[in-house]
Design a protein around this motif. Structure first.
Motif, mmCIF file in Angstrom:
data_model
loop_
_atom_site.group_PDB
_atom_site.id
_atom_site.type_symbol
_atom_site.label_atom_id
_atom_site.label_comp_id
_atom_site.label_asym_id
_atom_site.label_seq_id
_atom_site.Cartn_x
_atom_site.Cartn_y
_atom_site.Cartn_z
ATOM 1 N N MET A 1 26.668 34.368 -45.698
ATOM 2 C CA MET A 1 25.330 34.027 -46.108
ATOM 3 C C MET A 1 25.142 34.199 -47.610
ATOM 4 O O MET A 1 24.675 33.306 -48.289
ATOM 5 C CB MET A 1 24.337 34.903 -45.341
ATOM 6 C CG MET A 1 22.936 34.769 -45.850
ATOM 7 S SD MET A 1 22.138 36.362 -45.965
ATOM 8 C CE MET A 1 20.619 35.847 -46.670
ATOM 9 N N ASN A 70 20.884 38.291 -41.112
ATOM 10 C CA ASN A 70 20.659 37.030 -40.423
ATOM 11 C C ASN A 70 19.475 37.255 -39.507
ATOM 12 O O ASN A 70 19.463 38.209 -38.727
ATOM 13 C CB ASN A 70 21.885 36.607 -39.605
ATOM 14 C CG ASN A 70 22.965 36.053 -40.494
ATOM 15 O OD1 ASN A 70 22.730 35.178 -41.307
ATOM 16 N ND2 ASN A 70 24.172 36.586 -40.341
ATOM 17 N N GLN A 113 18.560 35.202 -43.956
ATOM 18 C CA GLN A 113 18.913 33.808 -43.666
ATOM 19 C C GLN A 113 18.449 33.468 -42.256
ATOM 20 O O GLN A 113 18.628 34.254 -41.340
ATOM 21 C CB GLN A 113 20.419 33.605 -43.747
ATOM 22 C CG GLN A 113 20.840 32.203 -43.288
ATOM 23 C CD GLN A 113 22.340 32.073 -43.213
ATOM 24 O OE1 GLN A 113 22.944 31.555 -44.126
ATOM 25 N NE2 GLN A 113 22.941 32.533 -42.131
ATOM 26 N N SER A 114 17.866 32.287 -42.107
ATOM 27 C CA SER A 114 17.541 31.788 -40.771
ATOM 28 C C SER A 114 17.971 30.329 -40.705
ATOM 29 O O SER A 114 18.038 29.633 -41.717
ATOM 30 C CB SER A 114 16.045 31.944 -40.472
ATOM 31 O OG SER A 114 15.265 31.275 -41.429
#
Length: 163
Positions: A1, A70, A113-114
Motif C-alpha cells: 500500500m 488496509n 487504503q480502501s
C-alpha cells in the motif's frame, strides 16, 4: 500500500506539495527503545519497547513516519492506537538528536487504503504531538483523500483537507 502511494507521488504531494519531490525512503524495521512519557500526572517508563515503523521518508530535513492500515470496514477509520505513531516518533526524535543530525520536523502520518468498485482510495492524516512527552496531546494537522482509478491509472484527490 505505501509502495504504491509513494510510486504514484501521493505521499510526496501530501507531505511536500509536489509529486516530484525527491524524498528518500528508509526501509522499515523493528527496533527496541527505552523512554519515559506521561499519562496525566503519572510518569511511565518503558524498557526495550519493540517499535515498528511502516515507512520513514525524508525530504529537506523533514522526516515523516507512517502507520498504514488496509480498511476492513468504514468504522476502522474512526479509531487507531496513538502509540503506533507516538512510539516511532519518540524513537526517531531520540535517534536523530543522539547522533547530532539536525532536522526540521518529524511528521506523523496515519494512512488508510480502501478498495471499492475498481478504485483504490488512500486517506492520509497528518498528526503532531504538542508535547513530546505526552502521547495524549495529539493534534490533527491535515487530512486528504486520494482516489486512484486502477483501470486507467488516473489519480484524483479530495481537496477538502484541513491545515
Amino acid at each position: 500500500m505505501l509502495s504504491l502511494a509513494f510510486n504514484q507521488g501521493i505521499i510526496q504531494d501530501f507531505l511536500f506539495g509536489s509529486k516530484k519531490a525527491q524524498a528518500r525512503v528508509y526501509i522499515p524495521r523493528r527496533t527496541k527503545h527505552s523512554f519515559t512519557f506521561y499519562m496525566g500526572s503519572e510518569q511511565i517508563k518503558v524498557e526495550s519497547l519493540q517499535i515498528e515503523r511502516d515507512l520513514v521518508v525524508e525530504y529537506e530535513g523533514e522526516i515523516a513516519v507512517f502507520e498504514a492500515k488496509n480498511e476492513a470496514k468504514p468504522s476502522s477509520l474512526l479509531d487507531f492506537n496513538v502509540f503506533q505513531l507516538y512510539n516511532p516518533f519518540r524513537y526517531l526524535d531520540w535517534l536523530l538528536t543522539e547522533n547530532g543530525k539536525p532536522y526540521k520536523s518529524i511528521r506523523c502520518v496515519y494512512a488508510v487504503q480502501s478498495r471499492r468498485l475498481g478504485k483504490a482510495s488512500y486517506q492520509l492524516y497528518e498528526y503532531s504531538f504538542e508535547d513530546k512527552e505526552r502521547p495524549t496531546r495529539l493534534k490533527l494537522v491535515k487530512k486528504r483523500r486520494y482516489d486512484l482509478n486502477e483501470q486507467i491509472g488516473e489519480l484524483e484527490y479530495d481537496d477538502q483537507h484541513t491545515t
